[in-house]
Design a protein around this motif. Structure first.
Motif, PDB file in Angstrom:
ATOM      1  N   HIS A   1       0.812  -1.221   0.000  1.00  0.00           N
ATOM      2  CA  HIS A   1       0.000   0.000   0.000  1.00  0.00           C
ATOM      3  C   HIS A   1       0.844   1.269   0.000  1.00  0.00           C
ATOM      4  N   ASN A   2       1.804   1.370   0.933  1.00  0.00           N
ATOM      5  CA  ASN A   2       2.491   2.661   1.074  1.00  0.00           C
ATOM      6  C   ASN A   2       3.992   2.554   1.313  1.00  0.00           C
ATOM      7  N   THR A   3       4.585   1.408   1.114  1.00  0.00           N
ATOM      8  CA  THR A   3       6.006   1.241   1.416  1.00  0.00           C
ATOM      9  C   THR A   3       6.929   1.678   0.286  1.00  0.00           C
ATOM     10  N   GLU A   4       6.380   1.990  -0.874  1.00  0.00           N
ATOM     11  CA  GLU A   4       7.232   2.356  -2.011  1.00  0.00           C
ATOM     12  C   GLU A   4       7.169   3.844  -2.341  1.00  0.00           C
ATOM     13  N   GLU A   5       6.570   4.635  -1.470  1.00  0.00           N
ATOM     14  CA  GLU A   5       6.359   6.056  -1.768  1.00  0.00           C
ATOM     15  C   GLU A   5       7.410   6.941  -1.094  1.00  0.00           C
ATOM     16  N   ILE A   6       8.669   6.539  -1.159  1.00  0.00           N
ATOM     17  CA  ILE A   6       9.741   7.240  -0.449  1.00  0.00           C
ATOM     18  C   ILE A   6       9.800   8.720  -0.821  1.00  0.00           C
ATOM     19  N   ASP A   7       9.834   9.029  -2.107  1.00  0.00           N
ATOM     20  CA  ASP A   7       9.973  10.419  -2.550  1.00  0.00           C
ATOM     21  C   ASP A   7       8.806  11.289  -2.073  1.00  0.00           C
ATOM     22  N   GLY A   8       7.615  10.721  -2.081  1.00  0.00           N
ATOM     23  CA  GLY A   8       6.448  11.459  -1.608  1.00  0.00           C
ATOM     24  C   GLY A   8       6.549  11.776  -0.125  1.00  0.00           C
ATOM     25  N   TYR A   9       7.035  10.808   0.676  1.00  0.00           N
ATOM     26  CA  TYR A   9       7.205  11.052   2.106  1.00  0.00           C
ATOM     27  C   TYR A   9       8.243  12.142   2.361  1.00  0.00           C
ATOM     28  N   VAL A  10       9.301  12.146   1.553  1.00  0.00           N
ATOM     29  CA  VAL A  10      10.340  13.164   1.702  1.00  0.00           C
ATOM     30  C   VAL A  10       9.739  14.565   1.555  1.00  0.00           C
ATOM     31  N   GLU A  11       8.870  14.744   0.581  1.00  0.00           N
ATOM     32  CA  GLU A  11       8.242  16.048   0.364  1.00  0.00           C
ATOM     33  C   GLU A  11       7.338  16.430   1.531  1.00  0.00           C
ATOM     34  N   LEU A  12       6.630  15.450   2.071  1.00  0.00           N
ATOM     35  CA  LEU A  12       5.748  15.740   3.203  1.00  0.00           C
ATOM     36  C   LEU A  12       6.545  16.109   4.447  1.00  0.00           C
ATOM     37  N   ILE A  13       7.687  15.465   4.645  1.00  0.00           N
ATOM     38  CA  ILE A  13       8.537  15.772   5.802  1.00  0.00           C
ATOM     39  C   ILE A  13       9.087  17.189   5.684  1.00  0.00           C
ATOM     40  N   ARG A  14       9.507  17.570   4.485  1.00  0.00           N
ATOM     41  CA  ARG A  14      10.007  18.930   4.291  1.00  0.00           C
ATOM     42  C   ARG A  14       8.916  19.975   4.493  1.00  0.00           C
ATOM     43  N   ARG A  15       7.682  19.587   4.236  1.00  0.00           N
ATOM     44  CA  ARG A  15       6.566  20.533   4.402  1.00  0.00           C
ATOM     45  C   ARG A  15       6.261  20.753   5.886  1.00  0.00           C
ATOM     46  N   GLY A  16       6.230  19.691   6.662  1.00  0.00           N
ATOM     47  CA  GLY A  16       5.815  19.806   8.070  1.00  0.00           C
ATOM     48  C   GLY A  16       6.954  19.958   9.055  1.00  0.00           C
ATOM     49  N   LYS A  17       8.198  19.628   8.652  1.00  0.00           N
ATOM     50  CA  LYS A  17       9.386  19.779   9.507  1.00  0.00           C
ATOM     51  C   LYS A  17       9.166  19.206  10.910  1.00  0.00           C
ATOM     52  N   PRO A  18       8.770  17.936  11.042  1.00  0.00           N
ATOM     53  CA  PRO A  18       8.520  17.367  12.373  1.00  0.00           C
ATOM     54  C   PRO A  18       9.811  17.184  13.167  1.00  0.00           C
ATOM     55  N   SER A  19       9.673  17.173  14.489  1.00  0.00           N
ATOM     56  CA  SER A  19      10.823  16.870  15.346  1.00  0.00           C
ATOM     57  C   SER A  19      11.224  15.408  15.193  1.00  0.00           C
ATOM     58  N   PHE A  20      10.220  14.549  15.077  1.00  0.00           N
ATOM     59  CA  PHE A  20      10.462  13.107  15.017  1.00  0.00           C
ATOM     60  C   PHE A  20       9.533  12.466  13.995  1.00  0.00           C
ATOM     61  N   ILE A  21       9.949  11.278  13.566  1.00  0.00           N
ATOM     62  CA  ILE A  21       9.117  10.462  12.675  1.00  0.00           C
ATOM     63  C   ILE A  21       9.097   9.048  13.254  1.00  0.00           C
ATOM     64  N   GLU A  22       7.935   8.623  13.693  1.00  0.00           N
ATOM     65  CA  GLU A  22       7.775   7.249  14.171  1.00  0.00           C
ATOM     66  C   GLU A  22       7.344   6.381  12.995  1.00  0.00           C
ATOM     67  N   VAL A  23       8.084   5.310  12.744  1.00  0.00           N
ATOM     68  CA  VAL A  23       7.759   4.408  11.645  1.00  0.00           C
ATOM     69  C   VAL A  23       7.497   3.030  12.243  1.00  0.00           C
ATOM     70  N   LYS A  24       6.296   2.518  12.010  1.00  0.00           N
ATOM     71  CA  LYS A  24       5.885   1.253  12.612  1.00  0.00           C
ATOM     72  C   LYS A  24       5.242   0.353  11.581  1.00  0.00           C
ATOM     73  N   GLY A  25       5.563  -0.921  11.632  1.00  0.00           N
ATOM     74  CA  GLY A  25       4.878  -1.880  10.788  1.00  0.00           C
ATOM     75  C   GLY A  25       3.444  -2.054  11.238  1.00  0.00           C
ATOM     76  N   VAL A  26       2.539  -2.198  10.292  1.00  0.00           N
ATOM     77  CA  VAL A  26       1.124  -2.339  10.624  1.00  0.00           C
ATOM     78  C   VAL A  26       0.905  -3.582  11.486  1.00  0.00           C
ATOM     79  N   THR A  27      -0.024  -3.487  12.413  1.00  0.00           N
ATOM     80  CA  THR A  27      -0.406  -4.617  13.250  1.00  0.00           C
ATOM     81  C   THR A  27      -1.666  -5.247  12.685  1.00  0.00           C
ATOM     82  N   TYR A  28      -1.602  -6.531  12.407  1.00  0.00           N
ATOM     83  CA  TYR A  28      -2.780  -7.213  11.881  1.00  0.00           C
ATOM     84  C   TYR A  28      -3.793  -7.401  12.996  1.00  0.00           C
ATOM     85  N   CYS A  29      -5.013  -6.983  12.752  1.00  0.00           N
ATOM     86  CA  CYS A  29      -6.042  -6.992  13.790  1.00  0.00           C
ATOM     87  C   CYS A  29      -7.011  -8.158  13.654  1.00  0.00           C
ATOM     88  N   GLY A  30      -6.735  -9.080  12.771  1.00  0.00           N
ATOM     89  CA  GLY A  30      -7.687 -10.152  12.526  1.00  0.00           C
ATOM     90  C   GLY A  30      -8.752  -9.726  11.533  1.00  0.00           C
TER      91      GLY A  30
END
Length: 689
Positions: free
Chosen positions: A537-566
């Protein structure tokens, strides 16, 4: 003259007295301070002359807990346990809030073990552990055999209420208090109700002080009239065999509720649960369709008055949320105990927030003032049982009412956990002082009209605030008062993928999303992008994430693998969409390589399949400072002066740093593995790729 001298002596005596100042003339004496416990004066004096041995007013009769019988058992070679048992007996006899009709202490070797099967007294076990043959062995072996005898019912001790305090020497290493810990565990597995967590007093430390602390807190717990009730929750926690619990995964990633999330390594027994989930989902959808039926308006009929705002939580939603372990507060709020709270209470580790920011899970309350959300994310943990909406059209509860209700229900759920095997007495006691609040339970907390008042009340009580928003309310972010840490969920890097993953209700969702990121960049406090990786779904959109990070300038970025909920019927996710930890690491490496050296991977929590990317501003003299100085934050907030995220940062411990062998697990905690599962070997990925 004699009257003057007597008056002078009387006043001088009052000045030296440690008691409360006597009332002035014309004032009604109220015993609201000191030992008089708010008892009003009557004709017989303060508290009606009903005083205890210290001259203080006795408590009302209805405040006294009456206990029919208490037995204090001890097992001792050197006499320490016997002395402690006698001290406990004295404390119990002197308590003004407990009335005990029969209290006795005895050596456990003098007790007929078979009597335990019909014992109705409250039993307290003060047991010494030695690595040589001792007086406790007979009782310990008998209880072990009883526990593992297939002919014995699992609830054979259901009439028993107990507490265990172990006395040992930590110099023995793994054998420290092992006998008392086993006895505490086996009693619970045989259906007995644990009324206070296991105490562990170390001869290598101040054993007497440790015992005094445990015994005082135990007696305080006895003063609660509800403590000795045979709570179904306590029995459920203890009567289930712990090995079966482990096989079901409740110890490492699965909550007891059938509707809760399941981690990657816990999927072995999912087939039957998936089938049951499908059946439940069909039933819920049918109920929902039936609930939408409304009497149609007659042609020509007009509504003169504006319809009254309704409650957000309908009976069906209330039923679904309650089944999942939520406590619904008022008409639109909720609170729930996180599985990491149970883990922390047992000394088995904290969630990723401990590694990243220094939060201890048993001091954290997870709540939300708004169960409603403007998205229907495919990975929603709650299977979309909460309401949705884009405007607030429901009744509005007072923020103080919500906070008081959330804390009250949180403490009630904590109290139920005293029956969980392995809960540590000190952690249990600490848990009744909330220090952190995660506003990320479910729904959209920032949606609540009085969210600023709610957060301000948290800070007034020295409770930190971690607020998560789904980035659909930019005006709310702009108006938000300083929070300890402000999150936005960044689940996709393009408009099409965001629509596919978050499934937002707003038509202008992408514009709102981008505006939220821009508002985030204007905040002076700590800000975080929370990214959930969904393979396919969203693991190949590296360049797009880079642009979003530059837009919002966050202090941190938490990256977590999705948890399957059944299976929930709400999305098409499967286990194939869940990335391994090494895949999350590789994603983070690719992402940081394109951020011009401004960000680096700082910390990790491998158990949660989670990494923290931090801005280089938080790397001081080559050392990461991603943790939070919480007292400093409260000081800055209360000062009313402007401040920035760099004003309340604290050093990150070595064990939390990415690449450390601990992989984010606090070495002071005890790592727990289920049977035959000490390692999970993921596929390897070439780090140079």
């Amino acid at each position: 003259m004699s009257n003057f001298i007597n008056s002078l002596l009387y006043n001088f005596t009052n000045i030296l007295s440690v008691g409360p100042e006597p009332p002035r003339e014309g004032e009604e004496e109220q015993c609201g301070s000191g030992c008089c416990r708010e008892q009003p004066k009557n004709d017989s004096g303060c508290c009606g002359g009903n005083t205890d041995r210290d001259g203080c007013c006795k408590t009302n009769q209805q405040d006294i807990t009456e206990i029919e019988s208490i037995k204090v058992f001890y097992s001792s070679l050197t006499g320490t346990a016997k002395n402690f048992a006698q001290e406990l007996q004295t404390k119990l006899e002197q308590s003004d809030l407990i009335k005990i009709n029969k209290l006795e202490i005895m050596d456990i070797t003098e007790y007929d073990n078979d009597n335990l099967l019909s014992e109705t007294s409250v039993c307290i076990f003060l047991l010494s552990t030695y690595n040589v043959e001792g007086p406790l062995d007979w009782f310990s072996n008998w209880l072990h055999d009883l526990r593992y005898d297939f002919r014995v019912d699992r609830d054979v001790l259901k009439k028993l209420r107990y507490a265990v305090c172990g006395l040992g020497d930590s110099a023995y290493g793994e054998d420290f208090n092992v006998a008392s810990a086993n006895i505490d565990k086996w009693l619970g597995r045989l259906g007995a109700t644990r009324i206070y967590p296991l105490g562990e007093c170390d001869k290598n430390a101040d054993q007497k002080a440790q015992f005094d602390l445990w015994s005082n807190r135990f007696i305080s717990e006895l003063q609660d009239k509800h403590t000795l009730e045979f709570s179904p929750a306590n029995i459920a926690f203890q009567s289930e065999d712990e090995e079966e619990e482990e096989e079901e995964g409740s110890e490492v990633g699965i909550e007891s509720s059938e509707d809760e999330m399941l981690d990657l390594e816990d999927m072995g027994k999912m087939a039957s649960k998936i089938k049951a989930a499908k059946a439940r989902r069909a039933e819920e959808e049918e109920d929902f369709e039936n609930s939408k039926a409304r009497a149609k308006q007659t042609i020509g009929e007009k509504t003169r008055n504006k319809p009254e705002a309704r409650e957000m939580v309908s009976p069906m939603i209330h039923k679904n949320l309650t089944k999942q372990g939520y406590k619904v507060v008022g008409t639109h709020s909720g609170v729930k105990i996180c599985r990491w709270t149970k883990s922390a209470l047992r000394g088995r580790g904290f969630c990723y927030k401990h590694a990243f920011y220094g939060i201890q899970s048993h001091l954290c309350m997870e709540t939300t003032p708004s169960l409603a959300c403007a998205n229907k994310c495919v990975f929603c943990w709650r299977h979309h049982t909460n309401p949705v909406g884009t405007t607030w059209r429901w009744k509005v509860d007072d923020p103080k009412f919500i906070l008081d209700g959330a804390m009250e229900n949180h403490y009630k759920m904590i109290k139920q956990l005293k029956g969980v095997p392995g809960v540590k007495a000190d952690r249990f006691q600490e848990a009744f002082t909330i220090r952190h609040c995660a506003l990320s339970l479910v729904g959209e907390p920032i949606f609540y009209p009085h969210i600023n008042d709610f957060v301000t009340m948290l800070h007034e009580r020295n409770i930190s605030s971690f607020l998560v928003t789904n980035a659909q309310f930019p005006d709310k972010i702009a108006e938000m008062v300083p929070v300890t840490q402000l999150y936005v969920s960044v689940d996709a890097a393009t408009k099409d993928s965001l629509k596919k993953i978050d499934r937002p209700l707003f038509r202008d969702f992408w514009e709102r999303f981008l505006n939220c990121l821009e508002q985030l960049s204007l905040k002076g406090q700590r800000t975080v992008y929370r990214m959930t990786l969904v393979k396919g779904h969203n693991t190949e959109e590296i360049d797009g994430y880079v642009e979003l990070i530059r837009r919002g300038k966050p202090s941190f970025i938490e990256v977590k693998g999705v948890t399957y909920c059944g299976y929930s019927g709400a999305s098409d996710l499967t286990m194939a969409n869940v990335p391994f930890h090494v895949e999350v690491i590789e994603f983070c490496r690719k992402l940081t390589s394109k951020l011009d050296g401004e960000y680096e991977i700082s910390a990790e929590h491998a158990h949660s399949c989670s990494l923290l990317i931090a801005h280089k501003n938080f790397k001081v003299n080559g050392e990461w400072h991603t943790h939070i100085d919480y007292p400093k934050f409260f000081e800055l907030v209360k000062s009313g002066k402007p401040f920035t995220s760099l004003d309340y940062m604290a050093k990150t411990p070595d064990w939390a740093i990415h690449g450390h062998e601990a992989a984010g697990f606090d070495p002071n905690e005890t790592r727990f593995y289920r049977k035959n599962r000490k390692t999970v070997v993921p596929p390897t990925i070439n780090a140079e790729a």
